[in-house]
Design a protein around this motif. Sequence first.
Motif, short mmCIF file in Angstrom:
data_model
loop_
_atom_site.label_atom_id
_atom_site.label_comp_id
_atom_site.label_asym_id
_atom_site.label_seq_id
_atom_site.Cartn_x
_atom_site.Cartn_y
_atom_site.Cartn_z
N THR A 190 0.90 -1.06 0.01
CA THR A 190 -0.07 -0.03 -0.10
C THR A 190 0.77 1.09 -0.01
O THR A 190 0.56 2.20 -0.77
CB THR A 190 -0.99 0.13 1.27
OG1 THR A 190 -1.47 -1.46 1.19
CG2 THR A 190 -1.95 0.93 1.17
N GLU A 202 1.95 6.14 -7.57
CA GLU A 202 0.99 6.87 -7.87
C GLU A 202 0.99 8.56 -7.55
O GLU A 202 0.43 9.17 -8.09
CB GLU A 202 -0.46 6.40 -7.46
CG GLU A 202 -0.78 5.09 -8.17
CD GLU A 202 -2.00 4.39 -7.37
OE1 GLU A 202 -2.58 5.10 -6.66
OE2 GLU A 202 -2.30 3.20 -7.81
N GLY A 203 1.81 8.70 -6.58
CA GLY A 203 1.55 10.08 -6.11
C GLY A 203 3.07 10.60 -5.89
O GLY A 203 4.08 10.60 -6.86
N LEU A 248 -7.76 3.70 3.02
CA LEU A 248 -7.93 4.18 1.47
C LEU A 248 -9.35 3.64 1.04
O LEU A 248 -10.15 4.38 0.13
CB LEU A 248 -6.60 3.86 0.48
CG LEU A 248 -5.46 4.27 1.06
CD1 LEU A 248 -4.34 3.64 -0.14
CD2 LEU A 248 -5.24 5.92 1.03
N ARG A 265 -1.10 11.60 -2.55
CA ARG A 265 -1.71 11.56 -3.76
C ARG A 265 -3.05 12.22 -3.82
O ARG A 265 -3.95 12.26 -2.93
CB ARG A 265 -2.00 9.97 -3.78
CG ARG A 265 -2.58 9.32 -5.32
CD ARG A 265 -2.96 8.09 -5.20
NE ARG A 265 -4.17 7.55 -4.39
CZ ARG A 265 -4.55 6.55 -3.86
NH1 ARG A 265 -3.92 5.50 -4.30
NH2 ARG A 265 -5.63 6.44 -3.29
N ARG A 273 2.38 1.57 -3.58
CA ARG A 273 1.42 2.12 -4.43
C ARG A 273 1.07 3.64 -4.46
O ARG A 273 0.82 4.20 -5.53
CB ARG A 273 0.03 1.44 -4.23
CG ARG A 273 -1.10 1.74 -5.36
CD ARG A 273 -2.27 0.64 -5.21
NE ARG A 273 -2.84 0.44 -4.21
CZ ARG A 273 -3.87 1.21 -3.34
NH1 ARG A 273 -4.38 2.14 -4.04
NH2 ARG A 273 -4.27 0.53 -2.29
N LEU A 274 1.02 4.08 -3.19
CA LEU A 274 1.03 5.37 -3.00
C LEU A 274 2.25 6.08 -3.50
O LEU A 274 2.31 7.30 -4.17
CB LEU A 274 0.94 5.89 -1.45
CG LEU A 274 -0.55 5.65 -1.15
CD1 LEU A 274 -0.63 6.03 0.49
CD2 LEU A 274 -1.65 6.50 -1.62
#
Length: 441
Positions: A33, A40-41, A237, A401, A36-37
């Motif tokens: 997790t 993506e951010g 999230l 993000r 992933r942030l």
Amino acid sequence: MASVPSPARLLIVGLDCLAPGLVFERWRERLPTFARLMEEGSFGPLRSCDPPITIPAWSCMFSGRDPGELGLYGFGHRQGWGPGEVGLPDAGTVRAPRLWELASQAGRESIVVGVPQTWPPPAPGRHRGRLVSGILCPGRDVPCTSPPALVDELPEDYAFDLEGFRARAPDEVERAVHAMTDARFGLFTRWLREPAWALAVIVEIGVDRMHHVFWGEGEARIERYYRRLDEHLAACLDAAGPRSAVMVVSDHGAQRLEGAVRINEWLRREGLLSFDEAGRPDWRRSRAVGQGGYCGRILLNLRGRQPGGLVAPEEADALLERIEVGLKAITGPSGEPARTRVLRPRELYRALEGHPPDLLVYFDDLRWRALGTPGDSVWTAGNDAGPDGANHHPDGVYLARHPSLPGRGRLEGLVIQDVFATAMAALGLDPPGGTLGTSRW
């Protein structure tokens, strides 16, 4: 303020003492997790305030101010200049509005759980939404929520902090921290699924407790806990929904603690301090007195400021210079350079509210903490607060993000007040005049 598309709402997950090296590098592949942030951010090390301590750091982060403006210099909060005028810094000691207070003023509802310096909770009508006090709250037998009836929604095993964690058995600490974290995130995630909020903030203290107990010797325990945090973050999230902006932040990081420096013992050997029969600094016979903690703080016994002060105001600068030069010259326990940093609050901050120390002292870039107690030597491997494996590192974690903006990858030069400016931009609110920080969307 630059125009930023307004998301439906903003989620801030605060993890006290979360270490950037573990999240961004060492365990990145095991924390899906967080990873992933990052993909993506935007992310990067977040420079804390001076001193990089839970108090004042979280209040600086959420107000856009520095410690001097807030009058907050650590857990040992001076309420006056006298020897015994030291107490704990509660919500009433914060001298500037924080994010959720500004959101309330703008008519927005917020969820606030576990943030330091939110006890006592605001009076009814002062906060729009839900608030559960953070550390230093004595327990649920005193007012600890806003509105007051919210206390009935707290899980039976809800804990505001892990008391006496340095003195407890390792297995017990690990179980208790996991239980505390699970209860706090379980409550928070349940509330996130309700539609009314515009801002939701949680701060979890368990990371800090795990680091202090297990850093250097309990790596597997710390990794298990980080993976559990990753699961809680995923649940947050999911509950907040894809239209929410997200920030994951820490107030400071962590590093190995080598030992401690008896700062008052050093002052005694310099002829500047005397101890009484109980081993406490005797202000009547001392020209300077130190205060221990993650960093050292030194206060002159100044005439006209302290009761019975011994140092004439015209002598103060020369005495501070003497102390600074002396501290920088000391060597480590084996004769190695100590790399001591000495900071002057009056040069460090934009204002000096409250009762600031005259000097802040970082021993070996905070690899050694400070003790106020006497002893046979200046350097010691122990800690008078109990066993401890970690001290604070000035760099914490920043992850963000935005649902309507592309990620910018790794960012450099982030400072703790950037969180405030970035959050205000996400909420579409203008920050109060004079606040610090730059929006990083």
